[in-house]
Design a protein around this motif. Structure first.
Motif, mmCIF file in Angstrom:
data_model
loop_
_atom_site.group_PDB
_atom_site.id
_atom_site.type_symbol
_atom_site.label_atom_id
_atom_site.label_comp_id
_atom_site.label_asym_id
_atom_site.label_seq_id
_atom_site.Cartn_x
_atom_site.Cartn_y
_atom_site.Cartn_z
ATOM 1 N N ARG A 123 -33.879 19.342 46.771
ATOM 2 C CA ARG A 123 -32.623 19.409 47.514
ATOM 3 C C ARG A 123 -31.829 18.111 47.340
ATOM 4 N NH1 ARG A 123 -34.705 21.025 53.532
ATOM 5 N NH2 ARG A 123 -35.979 22.865 53.017
ATOM 6 N N PRO A 124 -30.521 18.163 47.556
ATOM 7 C CA PRO A 124 -29.746 16.920 47.581
ATOM 8 C C PRO A 124 -30.323 15.954 48.626
ATOM 9 C CG PRO A 124 -28.279 18.808 47.496
ATOM 10 C CD PRO A 124 -29.662 19.352 47.722
ATOM 11 N N LEU A 126 -32.417 9.388 43.325
ATOM 12 C CA LEU A 126 -31.978 10.266 44.404
ATOM 13 C C LEU A 126 -31.548 11.597 43.805
ATOM 14 C CD1 LEU A 126 -29.747 9.090 47.346
ATOM 15 C CD2 LEU A 126 -29.368 11.309 46.299
ATOM 16 N N SER A 127 -32.072 12.678 44.363
ATOM 17 C CA SER A 127 -31.754 14.005 43.844
ATOM 18 C C SER A 127 -30.346 14.432 44.259
ATOM 19 C CB SER A 127 -32.767 15.029 44.358
ATOM 20 O OG SER A 127 -32.393 16.335 43.970
ATOM 21 N N LEU A 128 -29.623 15.010 43.291
ATOM 22 C CA LEU A 128 -28.339 15.642 43.570
ATOM 23 C C LEU A 128 -28.513 17.135 43.816
ATOM 24 C CD1 LEU A 128 -26.230 13.895 40.771
ATOM 25 C CD2 LEU A 128 -26.454 13.231 43.175
ATOM 26 N N GLY A 129 -29.770 17.563 43.759
ATOM 27 C CA GLY A 129 -30.096 18.986 43.859
ATOM 28 C C GLY A 129 -30.577 19.494 42.516
ATOM 29 N N GLY A 130 -31.735 20.176 42.499
ATOM 30 C CA GLY A 130 -32.275 20.648 41.235
ATOM 31 C C GLY A 130 -32.681 19.478 40.352
ATOM 32 N N SER A 131 -32.376 19.575 39.065
ATOM 33 C CA SER A 131 -32.815 18.560 38.112
ATOM 34 C C SER A 131 -31.865 17.378 37.989
ATOM 35 C CB SER A 131 -33.002 19.186 36.729
ATOM 36 O OG SER A 131 -31.766 19.690 36.247
ATOM 37 N N ARG A 132 -30.734 17.410 38.678
ATOM 38 C CA ARG A 132 -29.767 16.322 38.582
ATOM 39 C C ARG A 132 -30.140 15.182 39.525
ATOM 40 N NH1 ARG A 132 -26.340 15.955 34.500
ATOM 41 N NH2 ARG A 132 -24.995 14.731 35.881
ATOM 42 N N ILE A 133 -30.021 13.950 39.036
ATOM 43 C CA ILE A 133 -30.333 12.779 39.849
ATOM 44 C C ILE A 133 -29.235 11.736 39.673
ATOM 45 C CG2 ILE A 133 -32.831 13.117 39.691
ATOM 46 C CD1 ILE A 133 -32.841 10.787 37.623
ATOM 47 N N ILE A 134 -29.205 10.793 40.610
ATOM 48 C CA ILE A 134 -28.392 9.591 40.476
ATOM 49 C C ILE A 134 -29.299 8.425 40.804
ATOM 50 C CG2 ILE A 134 -27.502 9.704 42.858
ATOM 51 C CD1 ILE A 134 -24.831 8.568 41.725
ATOM 52 N N HIS A 135 -29.209 7.360 40.019
ATOM 53 C CA HIS A 135 -30.090 6.218 40.228
ATOM 54 C C HIS A 135 -29.475 4.983 39.592
ATOM 55 C CE1 HIS A 135 -32.296 6.819 36.084
ATOM 56 N NE2 HIS A 135 -31.073 7.265 36.034
ATOM 57 N N ARG A 182 -39.271 13.889 50.766
ATOM 58 C CA ARG A 182 -38.089 14.229 51.578
ATOM 59 C C ARG A 182 -38.097 13.350 52.815
ATOM 60 N NH1 ARG A 182 -37.765 20.163 51.550
ATOM 61 N NH2 ARG A 182 -36.837 19.665 49.505
ATOM 62 N N VAL A 183 -37.064 12.521 52.949
ATOM 63 C CA VAL A 183 -36.990 11.588 54.073
ATOM 64 C C VAL A 183 -35.919 11.997 55.080
ATOM 65 C CG1 VAL A 183 -37.864 9.665 52.702
ATOM 66 C CG2 VAL A 183 -35.397 10.049 52.827
ATOM 67 N N LEU A 184 -35.125 13.017 54.753
ATOM 68 C CA LEU A 184 -34.107 13.504 55.671
ATOM 69 C C LEU A 184 -34.666 14.621 56.534
ATOM 70 C CD1 LEU A 184 -31.091 13.666 53.198
ATOM 71 C CD2 LEU A 184 -31.399 12.017 55.056
#
Length: 345
Positions: free
Chosen positions: A281-282, A300-309, A341-343
């Protein structure tokens, strides 16, 4: 390693005393009729356990300083008074920083060595700050600053601080804390003041509404850091490493994470990423290990296989697809170890 030194290391290991969050700088020296235990430690119970073990070798005189060291209650805490203050692993400016603190953050002073302060930050991280970056105070003064006594506490999202002649006095990074006085001036921890120029301020009481604890909101915040250059130990949009970036983004959303990626990998709950990362999940966190199993990178996941780091290979904050064919994406996919998952759900 002799038996005495082994006893010290055994206590350190068994109690999990990580030097990033605990001080256990002790050693055993010969003394009159036995041994002398000297040094500094933040865990009194660990010292007592070590003394009990050392008793098997002879009489032990305890000269260990328990930290925080005795000192003036009026200077047991500090508020960062510079825009960004480098946290050092040793009390010297020539070593590589281990992290940064930003303006207005509170630190606890554990010990002093000349102009250097050994401090523990709000995230539990321990290191050395030069006193030039810190306004020393007592705990009540530090808490009053956080409450915004005499005004309203606000957080910077990259605001300029202007002097009386509208000259730029400085740039205040994301997360910097100030007090806005009734006349609109912004007060710094050391008493200096100025007016807000370009940039944005958010009232502390509005942070939960502006930065809620949901994945899509966290992703929006994370994307505002796009293009931030990679900087080891950095925690601001002027430069951030992988875990400093993640920590700073989540901090705005009221989620307190530890400083380093291997520490963050113990937070929250484990998540099964599913086939090709489809179950992520995002806002989920992904952890990677380049060599062996020790976590060395977080994204950090953007959802699915997409990430930002924030990645050294990308030069800074960038988006990747873990199912992509780019050489860097393939390498990162091979290094993936776990997701958390921390949220709140």
């Amino acid at each position: 390693m002799d038996a005495l030194s082994r006893a010290v290391e055994d206590v350190r290991a068994q109690r999990g005393l990580d030097p990033r969050t605990a001080v256990f700088d002790v050693r055993v020296e010969p003394g009159p009729g036995g041994y002398v235990l000297v040094g500094e430690a933040t865990d009194p119970a660990a010292v007592e356990e070590l003394i009990a073990r050392l008793a098997a070798f002879g009489a032990v005189t305890d000269r260990t300083v328990r930290l925080p060291a005795p000192g003036s209650p009026a200077e047991g805490f500090g508020l960062v008074s510079a825009a960004v203050a480098p946290l050092m692993p040793e009390p010297r400016i020539s070593c590589t920083p281990s992290s940064q603190y930003v303006l207005g953050q509170r630190v606890e002073v554990l010990a002093r060595r000349g102009p250097w302060l050994r401090v523990r930050g709000e995230d539990g991280y321990i290191g050395w700050l030069h006193q030039g970056y810190v306004c020393l105070c007592g705990e009540e003064r530090a808490r009053a600053w956080e409450r915004g006594d005499g005004g309203e506490p606000v957080v910077s999202l990259g605001v300029e601080l202007l002097g009386e002649d509208s000259a730029v006095l400085g740039w205040l990074p994301w997360g910097a804390r100030l007090v806005r006085e009734p006349d609109g001036r912004l007060r710094l921890p050391d008493g200096r003041a100025g007016m807000a120029g370009r940039g944005e301020l958010v009232e502390v009481e509005r942070l939960p509404a502006r930065f809620p604890q949901d994945g899509e909101s966290v992703v929006r915040t994370a994307r505002r850091w796009a293009g931030t250059p990679y900087l080891w130990a950095g925690v601001t949009p002027a430069g951030a490493d992988c875990s400093g970036y993640v920590q700073a983004v989540f901090r705005l959303h009221g989620v307190a994470l530890p400083r380093d990626s291997d520490m963050q990998a113990r937070m929250g709950v484990p998540v099964d990423p599913g086939p090709e990362f489809a179950a992520l999940r995002p806002g989920d966190l992904l952890f990677f290990a380049e060599n062996g199993e020790r976590i060395t990178h977080v994204a950090l996941s953007l959802g699915g296989s997409r990430i930002i780091h924030s990645a050294l290979a990308a030069g800074g904050v960038a988006e990747y697809d873990l199912n992509g064919r780019d050489e860097r994406e393939v390498r990162l996919r091979e290094c993936f170890r776990s997701a958390r998952r921390v949220l709140p759900d």
